[in-house]
Write an enzyme that holds these catalytic residues in place. Structure first.
Site, short mmCIF file in Angstrom:
data_model
loop_
_atom_site.label_atom_id
_atom_site.label_comp_id
_atom_site.label_asym_id
_atom_site.label_seq_id
_atom_site.Cartn_x
_atom_site.Cartn_y
_atom_site.Cartn_z
N HIS A 153 0.85 -1.20 0.00
CA HIS A 153 0.00 0.00 0.00
C HIS A 153 0.88 1.25 0.00
CE1 HIS A 153 -3.72 2.35 1.25
NE2 HIS A 153 -2.75 3.19 1.50
N GLU A 154 1.93 1.23 0.85
CA GLU A 154 2.81 2.41 0.93
C GLU A 154 3.67 2.56 -0.33
OE1 GLU A 154 0.76 2.91 4.11
OE2 GLU A 154 2.00 4.39 3.11
O1 LIG Z 1 -2.96 5.83 3.84
C1 LIG Z 1 -2.00 5.14 4.17
O2 LIG Z 1 -1.06 4.90 3.44
C2 LIG Z 1 -2.06 4.47 5.50
C3 LIG Z 1 -3.05 3.35 5.49
C4 LIG Z 1 -2.26 2.10 5.22
C5 LIG Z 1 -3.01 0.84 4.94
C6 LIG Z 1 -4.35 0.82 4.63
C7 LIG Z 1 -4.98 -0.40 4.37
C8 LIG Z 1 -4.27 -1.58 4.38
C9 LIG Z 1 -2.94 -1.54 4.68
C10 LIG Z 1 -2.32 -0.35 4.96
C11 LIG Z 1 -3.74 3.48 6.85
O3 LIG Z 1 -3.07 2.75 7.78
S1 LIG Z 1 -5.42 3.20 6.73
C12 LIG Z 1 -5.99 3.01 8.30
C13 LIG Z 1 -5.69 1.69 8.91
C14 LIG Z 1 -5.43 1.65 10.24
C15 LIG Z 1 -5.17 0.45 10.87
C16 LIG Z 1 -5.19 -0.73 10.13
C17 LIG Z 1 -5.45 -0.70 8.78
C18 LIG Z 1 -5.71 0.52 8.16
NI NI Z 2 -2.76 5.28 1.72
#
Ligand SMILES: O=C(O)C[C@@H](Cc1ccccc1)[C@H](O)SCc1ccccc1
Ligand code: NI
EC number: 3.5.1.88
Length: 183
Positions: A153-154
Site C-alpha cells: 500500500h505504501e
Molecule cells: O494511507 C496510508 O497509506 C495508511 C493506510 C495504510 C493501509 C491501509 C490499508 C491496508 C494496509 C495499509 C492506513 O493505515 S489506513 C488506516 C488503517 C489503520 C489500521 C489498520 C489498517 C488501516
Molecule cells: Ni494510503
C-alpha cells in the site's frame, strides 16, 4: 509533530506522481522527516494523543501523502502473529514477489481518502523488499500476508497509485484470481 493537517487528500497532484529517489546518504532534513512520519504513526495509535490531536489511526505513511515527492515510507504495526514492524525507509523496492495474491478481507482505507471505498484490493501474498533505513543501513525484508499488504500500500503511494485503482470496477467483491483472503 505531524497532524492530519499535513496529510494531503485525493485530488492533490502528489498522490498521482512518481516520487523521486532520495540521494544517499540522506540529509538531516530527510532523516528528520522520516522520524516525524514514524512518530505520526505511533501517535496515531496512542489513544490519548490520537484523541487530543484528532488523528486517524494509521499503520503506514508515504512522503507523497505529505506533498513531498520523495521515495520515503514509514510503517508501524503488529501483524496477526504479534510480530512488530517499525521502519522508516528510503528508496524501498520490491525485488521479488509471489505469483500468489492476497487481499485484506475487510478491504483497505487510506489516510488521504476521506471516504469509504469498498472492495477487495489484490496484492502479492509475499514480497521481498530492499531499502535503506533511517540510519543508512541496507535492509532486506521478506514479508507475507498483512505485512506484505501494508508495505505494498505504501509503495503504491511512491508510484502515484491509490488502493482503489486495484479494485475490480465491475464487481468490487469479485474474488481475485489465485488470491487468498487475509483476515
Ligand atoms: O494511507 C496510508 O497509506 C495508511 C493506510 C495504510 C493501509 C491501509 C490499508 C491496508 C494496509 C495499509 C492506513 O493505515 S489506513 C488506516 C488503517 C489503520 C489500521 C489498520 C489498517 C488501516
Ligand atoms: Ni494510503
Amino acid at each position: 509533530m505531524l497532524t492530519m493537517d499535513n496529510i494531503v487528500r485525493e485530488g492533490h497532484p502528489s498522490l498521482r506522481e512518481v516520487a523521486n529517489e532520495v540521494a544517499l546518504p540522506a540529509n538531516p532534513e530527510e532523516k528528520a522527516l522520516l522520524q516525524d512520519m514514524l512518530e505520526f504513526l505511533k501517535n496515531s495509535q496512542d489513544e490519548k494523543i490520537c484523541a487530543t490531536y484528532n488523528l486517524r489511526p494509521g499503520v503506514g505513511l508515504a512522503a507523497p501523502q505529505l506533498g513531498i515527492n520523495k521515495r520515503m515510507i514509514a510503517v508501524h504495526f503488529e501483524d496477526g502473529n504479534g510480530k512488530q514492524y517499525s521502519y522508516g525507509l528510503f528508496n524501498p523496492k520490491i525485488v521479488s514477489h509471489s505469483v500468489e495474491k492476497a487481499y485484506l478481507a475487510v478491504g483497505e482505507g487510506c489516510l488521504s481518502v476521506d471516504r469509504s471505498v469498498e472492495g477487495y484490493v489484490p496484492r502479492y501474498a509475499r514480497i521481498t523488499l530492499k531499502a535503506t533505513d533511517i540510519n543508512g543501513d541496507d535492509v532486506k525484508l521478506r514479508l507475507k500476508d498483512y505485512a506484505a499488504i501494508v508495505f505494498q500500500h505504501e509503495l503504491d503511494h511512491l508510484n502515484g497509485i491509490m488502493f482503489y485503482d486495484h479494485i475490480n470496477k465491475e464487481n468490487p467483491y469479485a474474488i481475485p484470481e489465485n488470491a487468498k483472503p487475509v483476515e
